[in-house]
Design an enzyme around this catalytic site. Structure first.
Site, PDB file in Angstrom:
ATOM      1  N   HIS A  85       0.844  -1.198   0.000  1.00 33.06           N
ATOM      2  CA  HIS A  85       0.000   0.000   0.000  1.00 33.06           C
ATOM      3  C   HIS A  85       0.877   1.245   0.000  1.00 33.06           C
ATOM      4  CE1 HIS A  85      -4.131  -1.668   1.489  1.00 33.06           C
ATOM      5  NE2 HIS A  85      -3.615  -2.375   0.517  1.00 33.06           N
ATOM      6  N   TYR A 102      -9.444   5.121   7.602  1.00 35.42           N
ATOM      7  CA  TYR A 102      -9.619   5.472   9.014  1.00 35.42           C
ATOM      8  C   TYR A 102     -10.677   6.563   9.062  1.00 35.42           C
ATOM      9  CZ  TYR A 102      -5.207   3.065  10.038  1.00 35.42           C
ATOM     10  OH  TYR A 102      -4.216   2.124  10.178  1.00 35.42           O
ATOM     11  N   PRO A 107      -4.476   0.065  18.712  1.00 31.69           N
ATOM     12  CA  PRO A 107      -4.179  -0.368  17.343  1.00 31.69           C
ATOM     13  C   PRO A 107      -4.350   0.708  16.281  1.00 31.69           C
ATOM     14  CG  PRO A 107      -6.291  -1.238  18.066  1.00 31.69           C
ATOM     15  CD  PRO A 107      -5.672  -0.580  19.263  1.00 31.69           C
ATOM     16  N   LYS A 147       0.858  -0.190  15.172  1.00 32.32           N
ATOM     17  CA  LYS A 147       2.228  -0.252  15.665  1.00 32.32           C
ATOM     18  C   LYS A 147       2.565  -1.466  16.536  1.00 32.32           C
ATOM     19  CE  LYS A 147       3.602   3.321  13.614  1.00 32.32           C
ATOM     20  NZ  LYS A 147       3.690   2.819  12.259  1.00 32.32           N
ATOM     21  N   TYR A 157       3.648   6.549  10.130  1.00 33.73           N
ATOM     22  CA  TYR A 157       2.840   5.395   9.716  1.00 33.73           C
ATOM     23  C   TYR A 157       3.708   4.326   9.055  1.00 33.73           C
ATOM     24  CZ  TYR A 157      -1.356   2.883   8.273  1.00 33.73           C
ATOM     25  OH  TYR A 157      -2.330   1.934   8.117  1.00 33.73           O
TER      26      TYR A 157
END
Length: 394
Positions: free
Chosen positions: A72, A201, A293, A297, A385
């Site tokens: 991704h 998200y 979550p 990580k 990220y």
């Protein structure tokens, strides 16, 4: 029995450490209280940082991941009905993440360990480390009604938040930092195509939602629920309706629903223990830290702990650099606290906190809008990220 490194726990952290050590010629034995089937049955995260992907390749277990994993280049933030794309690759100079389930990582590591003949002992009861502060540490355990002793040079505690490793360290030696959040994630696993080709998200007045995936045909969705909720109160239909209500209209219309393969509620907490070592015992992964979550990580932090201990032990055995052992906790914690910060920030920005007043809610919204509306802000999100770099062991 005798080995160089005794590893407690056969989750991905213990297996990855064992595989790397084996390839470096360092003998190790893994002791696990559950069965292999139980370990593989854990449904966990599946977004791998660039650093973990590279480490799995270094361990010789990247072939299936590279063939089946989904690279991704970015992810989407759904903010009150609109999508904002975070282009990880463009913002970080080419770094990406890999969507590949933790179960599959574990399966690959188990297969590699079986293939190389390294020793793993499953269904070991009453596992206990001893004499961690001495030059002759060892662990004891029982299996099939017999008692065993495993002498070693070092002990790696990879047995999770509730494991014996951290509990074996005197309480007065440790400092614990913890925040428990007033909500959890209700997760549903289904054999349905993802609603979007990247993760979404979603921040919504009804609460947070996450659209994730395990493959192009298996999805994992989450919705924020109060910590008091019970999973049996959530039918599949109720879940899908709630998820749809929190997504932008275009994505809600594309959502393909289906029967759940698994449904569970995960509580959210931030936790760190300092130090992460006690004599010859080293804590790795969930034994030392937990993150909510939201920032993806947890598994990745375990991998960075593995990277640090592995590279230190290689220098210890190959160069006699025993002074590096005392730096393990310090090196790990520098990266851990930064990942804790990012996970806390993502959680704080995207979730609904019932106790927040109107001013705090507006600050929450404005903070997120500022970061998303700024090139520097987007870069900060992206570099965290994809994962901060591993610290070099010198």
């Amino acid at each position: 029995m005798k080995t160089q490194v005794a590893i407690i726990g056969a989750g991905p952290a213990g297996l990855l450490l064992g595989q790397l050590l084996h390839r470096a010629g360092i003998d190790n034995v893994i002791v696990e209280r559950q069965t292999p089937e139980y370990v593989l049955g854990r449904i966990r995260a599946g977004v791998l940082e660039q650093g973990m992907v590279d480490l799995l390749r270094e361990a010789g277990v990247g072939e299936r991941m590279d063939a089946e994993g989904l690279v991704h280049d970015g992810f989407e933030l759904a903010l009150d009905g609109r999508l904002e794309h975070i282009n990880l690759k463009a913002l970080t100079g080419g770094k990406t993440v890999m969507v590949y389930g933790q179960t599959e990582v574990t399966r690959d590591l188990m297969a590699a360990r079986d293939a190389c003949g390294a020793k793993s002992i499953y269904q070991a009861d009453q596992v206990q480390p001893h004499d961690m502060k001495s030059d002759s540490p060892y662990i004891t355990f029982e299996k099939d009604g017999e008692s065993y002793r495993l002498d070693c040079d070092y002990i790696a505690g990879c047995d999770g938040f509730h494991g014996i490793s951290r509990q074996s360290i005197p309480a007065e030696v440790l400092t614990e930092f913890e925040r428990v959040y007033p909500f959890g994630w209700l997760g549903l696993l289904a054999d349905t195509p993802p609603v979007h080709d990247e993760l979404i998200y979603a921040r919504h007045e009804r609460g947070f939602a996450l659209c994730s995936m395990r493959s192009s045909t298996r999805t994992r969705y989450y919705v924020q629920v109060p910590a008091t909720e019970k999973v049996e109160d959530w039918s599949d239909e109720r879940f899908w309706d709630e998820l749809r209500s929190r997504l932008p209209a275009e994505q809600a219309a594309k959502l393909v629903t289906g029967p759940s393969l698994e449904k569970s509620i995960a509580p959210l907490r931030s936790f760190v223990v300092e130090p992460m070592q006690y004599g010859k015992l080293f804590l790795l992964g969930d034994a030392a830290h937990i993150v909510p979550p939201t920032g993806a990580k947890g598994l990745n932090l375990a991998a960075s702990d593995v990277n640090t201990l592995y590279r230190i032990l290689v220098k210890v055995y190959q160069e006699g650099r025993t002074e590096l052992l005392e730096k393990y906790s310090e090196i790990c914690l520098r990266r851990i606290w930064k990942a804790e910060r990012f996970s806390w920030w993502m959680t704080s920005m995207l979730h609904d906190f019932p106790e927040n007043d109107a001013f705090t809610k507006r600050m929450q919204q404005t903070e997120l809008e500022y970061f998303v509306g700024s090139e520097a802000g987007r870069k900060t999100i992206a570099e965290n990220y994809v994962g901060l770099p591993y610290e070099e062991i010198k």
